[in-house]
Scaffold this motif. Structure first.
Motif, mmCIF file in Angstrom:
data_model
loop_
_atom_site.group_PDB
_atom_site.id
_atom_site.type_symbol
_atom_site.label_atom_id
_atom_site.label_comp_id
_atom_site.label_asym_id
_atom_site.label_seq_id
_atom_site.Cartn_x
_atom_site.Cartn_y
_atom_site.Cartn_z
ATOM 1 N N ASP A 43 28.805 37.496 35.682
ATOM 2 C CA ASP A 43 29.058 37.543 34.239
ATOM 3 C C ASP A 43 30.407 38.181 33.945
ATOM 4 O OD1 ASP A 43 26.618 36.320 33.733
ATOM 5 O OD2 ASP A 43 25.593 38.194 33.195
ATOM 6 N N ALA A 44 30.708 39.284 34.622
ATOM 7 C CA ALA A 44 31.990 39.971 34.409
ATOM 8 C C ALA A 44 33.153 39.073 34.821
ATOM 9 C CB ALA A 44 32.022 41.293 35.181
ATOM 10 N N LEU A 45 33.013 38.370 35.932
ATOM 11 C CA LEU A 45 34.064 37.454 36.376
ATOM 12 C C LEU A 45 34.238 36.297 35.395
ATOM 13 C CD1 LEU A 45 33.450 37.297 40.228
ATOM 14 C CD2 LEU A 45 35.518 38.107 39.076
ATOM 15 N N GLN A 46 33.153 35.793 34.842
ATOM 16 C CA GLN A 46 33.253 34.699 33.878
ATOM 17 C C GLN A 46 33.951 35.171 32.596
ATOM 18 O OE1 GLN A 46 29.126 33.400 33.759
ATOM 19 N NE2 GLN A 46 29.611 31.636 35.053
ATOM 20 N N ARG A 47 33.677 36.396 32.169
ATOM 21 C CA ARG A 47 34.370 36.943 30.987
ATOM 22 C C ARG A 47 35.858 37.093 31.275
ATOM 23 N NH1 ARG A 47 29.713 39.999 30.867
ATOM 24 N NH2 ARG A 47 30.745 41.801 31.790
ATOM 25 N N SER A 48 36.184 37.617 32.462
ATOM 26 C CA SER A 48 37.587 37.774 32.837
ATOM 27 C C SER A 48 38.281 36.420 32.913
ATOM 28 C CB SER A 48 37.704 38.474 34.194
ATOM 29 O OG SER A 48 37.214 39.788 34.118
ATOM 30 N N ARG A 49 37.594 35.450 33.462
ATOM 31 C CA ARG A 49 38.167 34.112 33.561
ATOM 32 C C ARG A 49 38.436 33.539 32.176
ATOM 33 N NH1 ARG A 49 37.906 28.948 33.300
ATOM 34 N NH2 ARG A 49 38.541 27.585 35.003
ATOM 35 N N GLY A 50 37.480 33.722 31.278
ATOM 36 C CA GLY A 50 37.658 33.237 29.908
ATOM 37 C C GLY A 50 38.862 33.881 29.238
ATOM 38 N N THR A 51 39.035 35.172 29.450
ATOM 39 C CA THR A 51 40.178 35.883 28.878
ATOM 40 C C THR A 51 41.481 35.334 29.450
ATOM 41 O OG1 THR A 51 38.860 37.878 28.570
ATOM 42 C CG2 THR A 51 41.251 38.143 28.583
ATOM 43 N N LEU A 52 41.534 35.163 30.751
ATOM 44 C CA LEU A 52 42.737 34.644 31.400
ATOM 45 C C LEU A 52 43.030 33.212 30.964
ATOM 46 C CD1 LEU A 52 45.047 35.014 33.382
ATOM 47 C CD2 LEU A 52 43.468 34.389 35.236
ATOM 48 N N GLY A 108 42.205 31.890 28.177
ATOM 49 C CA GLY A 108 42.699 31.988 26.795
ATOM 50 C C GLY A 108 44.158 32.369 26.731
ATOM 51 N N LEU A 109 44.577 33.284 27.574
ATOM 52 C CA LEU A 109 45.987 33.676 27.619
ATOM 53 C C LEU A 109 46.869 32.497 28.033
ATOM 54 C CD1 LEU A 109 45.722 37.181 29.310
ATOM 55 C CD2 LEU A 109 46.371 36.697 26.933
ATOM 56 N N LEU A 110 46.409 31.732 29.001
ATOM 57 C CA LEU A 110 47.181 30.585 29.470
ATOM 58 C C LEU A 110 47.274 29.494 28.401
ATOM 59 C CD1 LEU A 110 45.967 30.386 33.158
ATOM 60 C CD2 LEU A 110 48.280 30.956 32.363
#
Length: 114
Positions: free
Chosen positions: A98-107, A109-111
């Motif tokens: 879950d934490a990795l999926q949130r981090s991936r979503g944030t990254l 979004g930045l891209l």
């Protein structure tokens, strides 16, 4: 069998086998010359350890699981409290995912915004 033979039969380096022994996952006797002497069961124990490591378990957890493991796959004989330990490990994995999926979503979004 000596550590070199166990290494050849399992495909696991001697260094890793010594690590498994230090972690209490593998037991070796000592010959008169001081060399490690592994029994035939060590081949299966190494296969079980590799399978459990591949499942994402730590060596500490594997140490508690091995007495309940049967066969190379391994098949688990449900010893007392083992199901609770493995359910806890699964819950921790789910939290990390879950934490990795949130981090991936944030990254992602930045891209997208650049």
């Amino acid at each position: 069998m000596l550590i070199g033979e166990l290494s050849e039969r399992t495909g696991v380096s001697s260094r890793m086998l010594r690590y498994y022994e230090a972690q209490g996952l593998l037991v070796a006797g000592r010959g008169p010359n001081g060399y490690r002497d592994f029994g035939e069961e060590a081949v299966v124990t190494v296969a079980q350890t590799r399978a459990l490591l591949h499942a994402g378990l730590s060596t500490e957890v594997i140490r508690s699981v091995l007495p309940c493991a049967r066969g190379e796959e391994p098949e688990i004989r449900w010893c007392a409290e083992l199901r609770g330990v493995l359910n806890g490990e699964l819950a921790e994995m789910d939290e990390r995912i879950d934490a990795l999926q949130r981090s991936r979503g944030t990254l992602a979004g930045l891209l997208e915004s650049s």
